[in-house]
Design an enzyme around this catalytic site. Structure first.
Site, PDB file in Angstrom:
ATOM      1  CG  ASP A  68     -28.603  13.574  20.723  1.00 10.66           C
ATOM      2  OD1 ASP A  68     -28.168  12.456  20.393  1.00 10.66           O
ATOM      3  OD2 ASP A  68     -29.597  13.740  21.448  1.00 10.66           O
ATOM      4  NE  ARG A 153     -37.509  44.644  19.473  1.00 10.62           N
ATOM      5  CZ  ARG A 153     -36.489  45.107  18.773  1.00 10.62           C
ATOM      6  NH1 ARG A 153     -36.008  44.404  17.756  1.00 10.62           N
ATOM      7  NH2 ARG A 153     -35.950  46.273  19.077  1.00 10.62           N
ATOM      8  CB  THR A 183     -38.172  12.566  18.651  1.00  8.32           C
ATOM      9  OG1 THR A 183     -36.967  12.431  17.882  1.00  8.32           O
ATOM     10  CG2 THR A 183     -39.193  11.570  18.164  1.00  8.32           C
ATOM     11  CB  ALA A 184     -35.276  17.224  18.018  1.00  8.85           C
ATOM     12  CE1 TYR A 185     -37.788  24.967  19.847  1.00  7.51           C
ATOM     13  CE2 TYR A 185     -36.312  25.562  18.050  1.00  7.51           C
ATOM     14  CZ  TYR A 185     -37.156  25.931  19.073  1.00  7.51           C
ATOM     15  OH  TYR A 185     -37.368  27.255  19.328  1.00  7.51           O
ATOM     16  CB  SER A 188     -39.430  20.973  23.036  1.00  5.08           C
ATOM     17  OG  SER A 188     -38.506  19.958  23.345  1.00  5.08           O
TER      18      SER A 188
END
Length: 290
Positions: A68, A153, A183-185, A188
């Protein structure tokens, strides 16, 4: 064609030689970018071009051998020229056995005979300003994220949609994702999965310290703005995990539907639902299949 290879693996370099031979036998010339050429046998290419936005100009498509990350790197090269990208994920498939070699040969033959379809995927254009001065202008296929620059922070932000304030909160970051990036970051971070034919942008807060912290889906013509608290801390703007810019307090990041889509090559017609089930290994057999 432009050949892009994850040259860090010996197996990939061997596969690249095989693919280059097949293309050469059909009279198709390959070019490679200058930072990959030293790792490849000279038989793999007819021309070396500088790494940059002009690398894919004049080619029929970009042929990618890798995972990817390699595909995103290739998309970065193909995007300015509007050239289609075909990715062969060797990390997931592993074309090593004879049967798998036959499958790869079939992929190459389909490309040679132009037996493929091209679909367009929405991108986002991103602009960061400080006091009205542009400090960054870039784009993303998957997502643009504004994140805290220090682990210890909290990033304080204000979210706007089409010039209207929505909410302010402290968080680890905010993602603006495309359907492709859902469907990636963004997945998640707790965002929804959006089918690629839906034109929309996702706004996904990451670990927001607020009651209202649910992901939002806005129209493709909307402008999403993320303002960093001028009394707060620095942030980092990151697009597709590749293009990173440090953002000072008081910056404003605007994200809108991209002017130029990324064009993906599909060799066979298939439904996104089936690809989704395969990607996440979803259980589809239950009481209804008895």
């Amino acid at each position: 064609m432009l050949l892009v290879v994850h040259t860090g693996r010996v197996e990939n370099r061997r596969v690249a030689e095989k693919v280059a031979g097949w293309f050469a036998g059909a009279g198709v010339a390959l070019r490679v970018v200058d930072d990959e050429a030293p790792d490849l046998d000279p038989s793999c290419y007819a021309r070396v071009v500088p790494l940059g936005p002009a690398a894919a100009e004049g080619v029929e498509l970009v042929f990618v051998l890798g995972g990817d990350g390699t595909f995103l790197r290739a998309a970065e090269l193909a995007h300015p020229a509007g050239v289609p990208v075909l990715g062969v994920n060797l990390g997931r498939i592993g074309f090593l056995a004879e049967a798998e070699s036959d499958a790869l040969a079939d992929v190459v033959q389909r490309v040679i005979e132009q037996r493929y379809q091209v679909e367009e995927r929405m991108t986002v254009d991103v602009t960061a300003t400080v006091g009205g001065r542009v400090v960054a202008s870039t784009w993303a296929l998957n997502e643009a994220s504004v994140e805290k620059s220090s682990r210890e922070r909290i990033l304080d932000v204000l979210i706007e949609v089409d010039g209207r304030s929505v909410s302010s909160f402290g968080c680890d970051g905010v993602l603006c994702a495309t359907p492709t990036g859902s469907t990636a970051y963004a997945y998640s971070a707790g965002g929804p999965i959006v089918w690629p034919d839906v034109r929309a942008m996702l706004v996904v807060p990451s670990n927001a310290h607020a009651m209202f912290s649910r992901p939002m889906v806005v129209g493709p013509h909307s402008t999403v703005a993320i303002e960093v608290d001028p009394e707060g801390h620095e942030a980092v703007l990151c697009c597709d995990g590749r293009r990173t810019v440090e953002i000072p307090p008081g910056a404003r990041i605007e994200v809108r539907g991209g002017r130029t889509p990324v064009r993906l090559v599909r060799l066979v017609e298939g439904h996104f639902t089936d690809r989704l089930v395969d990607k996440f290994d979803l259980p589809v057999h239950g009481w209804r299949s008895r």
